[in-house]
Structure formats: C-alpha cells, structure tokens
Design an enzyme around this catalytic site. Structure first.
Site, PDB file in Angstrom:
ATOM      1  N   HIS A 156       0.352   3.907  42.509  1.00  0.00           N
ATOM      2  CA  HIS A 156       1.685   3.666  43.081  1.00  0.00           C
ATOM      3  C   HIS A 156       2.563   4.921  43.146  1.00  0.00           C
ATOM      4  O   HIS A 156       3.754   4.896  42.813  1.00  0.00           O
ATOM      5  CB  HIS A 156       2.395   2.556  42.310  1.00  0.00           C
ATOM      6  CG  HIS A 156       1.919   1.167  42.688  1.00  0.00           C
ATOM      7  ND1 HIS A 156       1.179   0.893  43.804  1.00  0.00           N
ATOM      8  CD2 HIS A 156       2.127  -0.054  42.082  1.00  0.00           C
ATOM      9  CE1 HIS A 156       0.931  -0.406  43.879  1.00  0.00           C
ATOM     10  NE2 HIS A 156       1.478  -1.003  42.856  1.00  0.00           N
ATOM     11  N   HIS A 171       6.778  -3.583  48.253  1.00  0.00           N
ATOM     12  CA  HIS A 171       6.141  -4.365  47.186  1.00  0.00           C
ATOM     13  C   HIS A 171       7.001  -5.608  46.887  1.00  0.00           C
ATOM     14  O   HIS A 171       7.507  -5.783  45.778  1.00  0.00           O
ATOM     15  CB  HIS A 171       5.994  -3.479  45.954  1.00  0.00           C
ATOM     16  CG  HIS A 171       4.946  -3.924  44.993  1.00  0.00           C
ATOM     17  ND1 HIS A 171       5.075  -5.067  44.236  1.00  0.00           N
ATOM     18  CD2 HIS A 171       3.748  -3.387  44.665  1.00  0.00           C
ATOM     19  CE1 HIS A 171       4.003  -5.186  43.471  1.00  0.00           C
ATOM     20  NE2 HIS A 171       3.179  -4.188  43.721  1.00  0.00           N
ATOM     21  N   GLU A 185       1.304  -7.110  50.114  1.00  0.00           N
ATOM     22  CA  GLU A 185       1.553  -5.692  50.405  1.00  0.00           C
ATOM     23  C   GLU A 185       0.658  -5.244  51.556  1.00  0.00           C
ATOM     24  O   GLU A 185      -0.531  -4.979  51.348  1.00  0.00           O
ATOM     25  CB  GLU A 185       1.242  -4.841  49.173  1.00  0.00           C
ATOM     26  CG  GLU A 185       1.792  -5.382  47.876  1.00  0.00           C
ATOM     27  CD  GLU A 185       1.051  -4.819  46.665  1.00  0.00           C
ATOM     28  OE1 GLU A 185       0.511  -3.698  46.735  1.00  0.00           O
ATOM     29  OE2 GLU A 185       0.971  -5.508  45.652  1.00  0.00           O
TER      30      GLU A 185
HETATM   31  C1  BGC Z   1      -1.092  -3.701  41.735  1.00  0.00           C
HETATM   32  C2  BGC Z   1      -1.160  -4.440  40.422  1.00  0.00           C
HETATM   33  C3  BGC Z   1       0.045  -4.067  39.613  1.00  0.00           C
HETATM   34  C4  BGC Z   1       1.291  -4.395  40.423  1.00  0.00           C
HETATM   35  C5  BGC Z   1       2.559  -3.958  39.739  1.00  0.00           C
HETATM   36  C6  BGC Z   1       0.117  -4.182  42.452  1.00  0.00           C
HETATM   37  O1  BGC Z   1       0.229  -3.603  43.705  1.00  0.00           O
HETATM   38  O2  BGC Z   1      -2.240  -3.831  42.502  1.00  0.00           O
HETATM   39  O3  BGC Z   1      -2.348  -4.146  39.714  1.00  0.00           O
HETATM   40  O4  BGC Z   1       0.063  -4.716  38.370  1.00  0.00           O
HETATM   41  O5  BGC Z   1       1.243  -3.792  41.680  1.00  0.00           O
HETATM   42  O6  BGC Z   1       2.477  -2.655  39.359  1.00  0.00           O
END
Ligand code: BGC
Length: 375
Positions: free
Chosen positions: A125, A195, A339
């Site tokens: 991320h 997200h 997403e």
């Molecule tokens: C990820 C998860 C994660 C979440 C929050 C998602 O996009 O794939 O594994 O826990 O985001 O960080």
C-alpha cells in the site's frame, strides 16, 4: 429504482451538483478540509484532502431513507490515526510488491518494506507513509473536487517525481466518479486505488454477510503465503470465488478453499476474500464489471471501471479495535472493500498488464460507483 428524466446526461447532471467546503481539522499547522458534493436527488458524498479519503456516501434505500454506506470516522483526527485505509487513496502502488524489489529496464529498484505484520519484508500500500498519510492540495471544480499531490523522487524508494491528481465528481444519475491521473519524470510503477469499505445496510446496521456480490471474472490472481501472487491465474469455476452469478458473501466466506485460508485473519477456520478478480472484458475503457446488492435495504451498487480487476477484501484482519462512525467498532465483516486496480506485484510478473508509467506518458484510470435500489 430511482426515476430520472430520460434525457438527462452526465454533463447536464453535473451542473446541478453543489459543492460545499469546511475546515475540518489541522495537521502540522495546515488545514484539513472536508468537501461535500450533493446532487438534486439528495445523494451526498464527502471527501477530505487528508489522504484524499472518501469519508461518506449517503444514498437512499428502497423506501427512500438516506444513510451512509461507507465505513469511516466522525472526525479528521481519527482519519489521521486511521489503521485500515478506511476510504483512503492508496499509492504510489497499492497492494503488495514482493520484497519491495524489482527492475526497471534492468536497473534494480528497492522500495521500503514493512517491518512487521502480515506484510513483513514486502512493500504494501505505497509504504510506511503512503499517499493516504499526506495532505493533498484541493480545489473545487465543476461538479466536484480535484486533489493534487506531488510525490518526490525517492519517496518510499520510488523513482521519479510523480504528479498525482484525483478528481471526485458526482452527477444527477447518482454516480460518484473517481478519476486518477499521474505523470512522472522517471519511469515508475503506479497503481492508484480508492480503498472504500462498503456496507449497504446503511449506517453500519449489520455486517456485510448477506450482501450479494457479482463480478464479471472467470479468473482470480492466485496467491501464496503473504498474499503475494504466484504469477498464475486460477479459474474460478466450481470454487467459492465464482461470482459470475451473484452470490451471498456468507455462503462463500464459510466455504472451504485453500485460497480462502491464506487470508484467514479473524476466522481461522475459513478465512475470507483478500484477492483480485481478473475481469473478462478489459480494454482500458470504462466497463460495467461489479455489482453489490443488499436485500433488506434494496441498495444496489454498480461499479464501472477502466481497471483490469477488482481486489475484494472482506475485513478478515479487522478485530474491532478501531472505533468508527457513531462509536461503532469496525470488526471482521463490518465492510467489504472493492478496490478496482491493477494486479499486485505486476512489476515482477511480466505476464500481468504493465503498471509502469514512463516520462511523457499520462497514467489515467476511472471508476464509477453508481447507486440505485430495487424492491
Ligand atoms: C489488503 C488487506 C489489508 C487491507 C487493509 C487490503 O487492500 O489486501 O490485506 O488488510 O487492505 O490494509
């Protein structure tokens, strides 16, 4: 279904969208602003320049009752402390990159890697201080709000100064559109996402287990430990991942499958979705790919996107420690994140669509969240 004048098009609709703004908080002496976009049918969307988060989407149910259908918090300070990307813009590259390492034209690149947790040793991320932890420069535009962020060369290890824009727009068809664009002076990977965790019951009345999800995809990006792609696609037919016909989340999430177990978070017996579906029809143009439906409220969310896939995350790792809007805890299954994105680790998987942005090119992706209801 909401009745709209048949001849109304998106352009005309936008002129009826009202945008208001307020100072919502402070971060290191700078103002955190919150903008609210409202259309003439009462739909309202709020966004903030802190992390370019979408903080609320208020839409009617089948009886016409307006309620919020996204998870989040009541105050700006809570967004600054957010654990879980609750409505955030994630970048420069959302999802995971194995070891944070790859090559661009033969030259090695090392991104920052997570020091602990499930993503330990990998880039995830956008890094420790991703785009969700930056104050964006925001201004009102016709029908919406535009936010800009300049990500400097070397930030979290990424090459190149990247100029990133997210445009939030609402129209009279109850469509909320998120458009990302970016340019860079050096070749760099880009995978920008919203997200947003949806819960169509409204004001988080119940969990998302009775929601029905349909995704026009015959393949899934297969993952291994650490939720990193193996590089192969998996056919979904005959597995809990087959969402080509709308399926109730509870039924699928309590099924048995190796891939589900890899994302097992709070429910060690079954696991959940933390996977990317590969759309059957993908040509970089806006296509209708996903539908989420909640039977009690009758709310329907249709997602149209230019992206090649959708990463569906069913909150497997949320343990209730984060307290959200109206003091409600965010637990396992409180929301489902949809997403739209390119695939994790694309920079190390040449068979996946490229995520490299080169100097002189413009990255451009859009996703439309269209809200309606049925009886
Ligand atoms: C990820 C998860 C994660 C979440 C929050 C998602 O996009 O794939 O594994 O826990 O985001 O960080």
């Amino acid at each position: 279904m909401l009745c709209l004048p048949a001849l109304l098009n998106a352009q005309e609709g936008e002129s009826d969208v009202v945008v208001t703004q307020e100072v919502w908080g402070q971060y290191e002496g700078e103002e955190i602003k919150r903008f609210t976009l409202s259309n003439q049918y009462g739909m309202r969307v709020s966004v903030t320049n802190w992390g370019a988060y979408v903080t609320s989407i208020v839409v009617p149910d089948k009886q016409g009752a307006f309620e919020d259908v996204v998870l989040g918090y009541d105050s700006a300070d809570e967004y600054v402390r957010d654990c879980c990307y609750n409505g955030a813009t994630v970048g420069r590259f959302a999802n995971r990159i194995a070891g944070g390492h790859f090559r661009i034209d033969g030259k090695p690149v090392q991104l920052s890697v997570k020091r602990d947790g499930g993503n330990k040793g990998n880039h995830a991320h956008g890094g420790e201080v991703g785009f969700n932890k930056k104050l964006w420069h925001a201004r009102q535009v016709r029908g919406g709000v535009e936010m800009r962020y300049l990500s400097l060369d070397g930030e979290e290890g990424y090459p190149g100064n990247a100029n990133v824009t997210v445009l939030y727009r609402l129209n009279a068809n109850n469509e909320f559109t998120v458009s990302f664009s970016a340019t860079s002076d050096k070749t760099t990977p880009v995978n920008l996402i919203s997200h947003i965790y949806f819960n169509l019951t409204g004001n988080q009345k119940r969990d998302i287990e009775q929601h029905k999800l349909r995704v026009d995809a015959s393949d899934l990006v297969q993952v291994k430990k650490g939720l990193l792609p193996t590089g192969k696609l998996m056919r979904v037919e005959g597995t809990p991942f087959d969402l080509t016909i709308a399926a109730t989340l509870h039924e699928r999430l309590t099924s048995e499958h190796e891939q589900l177990k890899l994302a097992n978070g709070q429910d060690k017996t079954h696991g959940g979705f933390d996977h990317t579906w590969v759309f059957n029809r993908y040509d970089g143009k806006l296509q209708h790919q996903v539908q989420l439906y909640e039977p009690d409220s009758g709310r329907v969310l249709d997602i149209l996107t230019t992206q090649p896939g959708v990463h569906v995350y069913t909150g497997n790792f949320m343990n209730g420690s984060a307290i959200g809007k109206q003091g409600k805890a965010m637990t396992f299954r409180s929301g489902v994140a949809l997403e739209t994105q390119h695939f994790a680790d694309s920079v190390n998987q040449p068979q996946f669509p490229s995520t490299l942005l080169r100097p002189g090119e413009t990255y451009s992706e859009s996703t439309v969240y269209r809200f309606g209801s049925r009886q």
